[in-house]
Design a protein around this motif. Structure first.
Motif, PDB file in Angstrom:
ATOM      1  N   ASP A  82       0.832  -1.475  -0.051  1.00  0.00           N
ATOM      2  CA  ASP A  82      -0.358  -0.369   0.047  1.00  0.00           C
ATOM      3  C   ASP A  82       1.154   0.741  -0.101  1.00  0.00           C
ATOM      4  OD1 ASP A  82      -2.983   1.199   1.641  1.00  0.00           O
ATOM      5  OD2 ASP A  82      -2.186   1.467  -0.514  1.00  0.00           O
ATOM      6  N   THR A  85       0.275   5.193   0.845  1.00  0.00           N
ATOM      7  CA  THR A  85      -1.351   5.387   1.603  1.00  0.00           C
ATOM      8  C   THR A  85      -1.020   4.871   3.226  1.00  0.00           C
ATOM      9  OG1 THR A  85      -2.178   4.341  -0.696  1.00  0.00           O
ATOM     10  CG2 THR A  85      -3.786   4.614   1.730  1.00  0.00           C
ATOM     11  N   TRP A  88       0.461   8.651   4.138  1.00  0.00           N
ATOM     12  CA  TRP A  88      -0.615   9.612   3.670  1.00  0.00           C
ATOM     13  C   TRP A  88      -1.866   9.206   4.585  1.00  0.00           C
ATOM     14  CZ3 TRP A  88      -1.304  13.962   4.102  1.00  0.00           C
ATOM     15  CH2 TRP A  88      -2.000  14.218   3.693  1.00  0.00           C
ATOM     16  N   GLU A  89      -2.305   7.953   5.284  1.00  0.00           N
ATOM     17  CA  GLU A  89      -3.606   7.691   5.680  1.00  0.00           C
ATOM     18  C   GLU A  89      -3.502   8.452   7.199  1.00  0.00           C
ATOM     19  OE1 GLU A  89      -5.744   6.723   3.796  1.00  0.00           O
ATOM     20  OE2 GLU A  89      -6.279   7.633   5.373  1.00  0.00           O
ATOM     21  N   THR A  90      -1.844   8.317   7.655  1.00  0.00           N
ATOM     22  CA  THR A  90      -1.540   8.398   9.291  1.00  0.00           C
ATOM     23  C   THR A  90      -1.629  10.351   9.151  1.00  0.00           C
ATOM     24  OG1 THR A  90      -0.244   6.551   9.521  1.00  0.00           O
ATOM     25  CG2 THR A  90      -0.003   9.135  11.126  1.00  0.00           C
ATOM     26  N   SER A  92      -2.431  12.704   7.218  1.00  0.00           N
ATOM     27  CA  SER A  92      -3.973  13.207   6.596  1.00  0.00           C
ATOM     28  C   SER A  92      -4.271  13.832   8.039  1.00  0.00           C
ATOM     29  CB  SER A  92      -4.707  12.770   5.851  1.00  0.00           C
ATOM     30  OG  SER A  92      -4.934  11.413   6.048  1.00  0.00           O
ATOM     31  N   LYS A  93      -4.099  12.722   9.209  1.00  0.00           N
ATOM     32  CA  LYS A  93      -5.179  12.891  10.241  1.00  0.00           C
ATOM     33  C   LYS A  93      -4.586  14.432  11.236  1.00  0.00           C
ATOM     34  CE  LYS A  93      -6.400   8.510  11.298  1.00  0.00           C
ATOM     35  NZ  LYS A  93      -5.456   7.431  10.561  1.00  0.00           N
TER      36      LYS A  93
END
Ligand SMILES: CCCCCCCCCCCCC[C@H](O)CC(=O)SCCNC(=O)CCNC(=O)[C@H](O)C(C)(C)COP(=O)(O)OP(=O)(O)OC[C@H]1O[C@@H](n2cnc3c(N)ncnc32)[C@H](O)[C@@H]1OP(=O)(O)O
Length: 258
Positions: A82, A85, A88-90, A92-93
């Protein structure tokens, strides 16, 4: 976590992160992205920090993802890992404002990282681009989506299809960057701007960031209603009362961040 690919420095209420792989123009390898994610999350959790700045060492912000690290990867490698992602998932929080201070090259993932930040201050020597097409790929961390929304389809399409770079003047004219700053003053101007933001009421700053970002996710009517509701919600904070009383009494507000 000990950092090898970034430098961190706390300047009052501001967390300053410098991408630091100068021999590779700060190319974004996995280690750098893991360290950057870790530093952002630590500053996010630190009550003493109200805003962050990301900049680059040497003659670049970041010249993209690390091509040499990516070259051997297969589809199944990037799919199963992944790639991107996960980081970025982390990141973007992060709800506190993050300013990108861009001098020199911000290309590929470097431009994408700058566009993930809340706004960009550009040195006069900044150069932005999404040259992935030269490598037989396309932008993979939001470049085709954010650039198009930020500067419009024609300019974004030309840049993505031809790998053309845009300089600081064109970037400001196009709305990609907030303003241009003399390169020697760039980091200090970014830290000073972040300090001004960090000294404001934190609930209103975080809700303002959320509301502006909502504009890219919703229809106008829904965005206006979201903004109205969160505007109303701030009247439940002590800071709203303090901010408006301070204006009326002609004094500086003493926000309590609640
Ligand atoms: C918030 C936390 C998490 C955030 C996660 C999201 C962030 C996004 C990260 C992943 C993004 C992946 C998807 C992305 O869209 C894909 C890409 O980015 S692909 C790469 C795109 N970039 C490029 O194609 C630019 C490549 N570089 C160049 O064209 C040139 O270097 C230059 C910038 C025009 C400068 O040219 P010169 O001045 O001549 O300098 P050199 O070329 O000699 O470079 C000096 C030195 O640096 C090495 N280098 C430069 N760029 C890269 C790179 N991208 N990867 C690896 N190494 C690079 C170059 O090889 C030289 O090294 P040397 O040969 O001397 O060892």
């Amino acid at each position: 976590m000990a950092y090898e690919c970034i430098l961190t420095d706390t300047r009052g209420p501001v967390g300053l992160i410098t991408l630091n792989r100068p021999d590779a123009l700060n190319a974004l390898n996995k280690q750098l992205m893991d360290e950057l994610t870790d530093a952002l999350m630590k500053y996010e959790a630190d009550d003493a920090i109200g805003a962050m700045v990301i900049t680059g060492s040497s003659k670049a912000f970041a010249a993209g993802a690390d091509i040499k690290e990516m070259q051997p990867k297969s589809y199944m490698d990037v799919y199963m890992e992944d790639f991107i992602t996960a980081n970025w998932e982390t990141a973007s929080k992060v709800r506190k404002p993050v300013i990108a201070a861009v001098a020199g090259y911000a290309l590929g993932g470097g431009c994408e990282l700058a566009m993930m930040c809340d706004f960009i201050l550009a040195g006069e020597n900044a150069k932005f681009g999404q040259p992935e097409i030269n490598l037989g790929v396309i932008p993979g961390a939001g470049g085709t989506q954010r650039l198009t929304r930020f500067v419009g389809k024609s300019k974004a399409m030309e840049m993505v299809l031809t790998a053309r770079m845009m300089d600081a003047e064109e970037a400001e004219r196009s709305g990609l960057v907030s303003r241009i700053v003399p390169v020697d003053d760039l980091v200090e101007e970014a830290v000073s701007t972040a300090t001004k933001i960090a000294e404001l009421s934190r609930p209103s700053v975080m809700i303002a960031k959320e509301s502006v970002n909502k504009a890219y996710e919703t229809m106008l009517r829904d965005g206006i209603m979201f903004e109205r509701r969160v505007f109303h919600s701030l009247f439940a904070t002590e800071d709203q009362n303090e901010g408006m009383a301070a204006f009326a009494e002609k004094r500086k507000p003493a926000f309590k961040n609640r």
